[in-house]
Write a protein that holds these residues in place. Structure first.
Motif, short mmCIF file in Angstrom:
data_model
loop_
_atom_site.label_atom_id
_atom_site.label_comp_id
_atom_site.label_asym_id
_atom_site.label_seq_id
_atom_site.Cartn_x
_atom_site.Cartn_y
_atom_site.Cartn_z
N ARG A 191 0.86 -1.16 0.00
CA ARG A 191 0.00 0.00 0.00
C ARG A 191 0.91 1.22 0.00
NH1 ARG A 191 -4.56 0.44 4.41
NH2 ARG A 191 -5.22 -1.33 3.20
N THR A 192 0.75 2.03 -0.99
CA THR A 192 1.55 3.25 -1.02
C THR A 192 0.89 4.27 -0.13
OG1 THR A 192 0.38 4.02 -2.97
CG2 THR A 192 2.43 2.85 -3.35
N LYS A 193 1.68 4.83 0.72
CA LYS A 193 1.16 5.82 1.65
C LYS A 193 1.08 7.17 0.93
CE LYS A 193 1.85 7.39 6.35
NZ LYS A 193 2.67 7.29 7.53
N PRO A 194 -0.12 7.74 0.87
CA PRO A 194 -0.22 9.02 0.17
C PRO A 194 0.54 10.10 0.92
CG PRO A 194 -2.28 8.51 1.27
CD PRO A 194 -1.37 7.32 1.45
N LYS A 195 1.26 10.91 0.16
CA LYS A 195 2.00 11.99 0.78
C LYS A 195 1.12 13.22 0.81
CE LYS A 195 6.94 12.22 0.76
NZ LYS A 195 8.16 12.43 0.07
N THR A 196 0.93 13.75 1.99
CA THR A 196 0.11 14.95 2.10
C THR A 196 1.03 16.16 2.04
OG1 THR A 196 0.21 14.78 4.50
CG2 THR A 196 -1.73 13.87 3.44
#
Length: 117
Positions: free
Chosen positions: A28-33
């Motif tokens: 799961r790619t962690k979304p970059k905020t």
């Protein structure tokens, strides 16, 4: 259950003949905020608004001490413009509107604006 030796690899319903088949790794790619853009709230000098009113405005809307408010007021007076604070867009916009409304209520032409930091 043993694989049927008469079936070829492509005819088998299970993946028993393929090493590692049926095993997957869930990634799961962690979304970059992204951090929100910041804006400087600027106060502009004019020849009509009293210095005391500017100090009061800085204390009231930017939570400055009297010393800090006086320093910023003098900077605005001497240089024509000064930074009151750096905020997110919504906060900066609200503060600009509050300062302008407050100045108008007291019949002063004090101007405040914002620009991207």
């Amino acid at each position: 259950m043993l694989p049927n030796p008469r079936l070829s690899d492509s005819d088998r319903d299970d993946d028993a003949g393929t090493p590692g088949a049926g095993i997957g790794v869930a990634t799961r790619t962690k979304p970059k905020t992204a951090k929100p853009a910041l804006y400087k709230v600027l106060m502009l000098n004019d020849d009509y608004t009293p210095m005391e009113f500017v100090v009061l405005t800085l204390q009231r809307f930017f939570k400055m001490s009297i010393e800090d408010a006086t320093r910023v007021m003098l900077h605005v007076h001497q240089r024509g413009v000064g930074v009151c604070g750096i905020f997110t867009y919504e906060v900066a916009e609200t503060k600009v509107n509050q300062v302008i409304d407050f100045a108008r209520q007291h019949q002063h032409p004090l101007q405040c604006t914002m620009e991207k930091d």
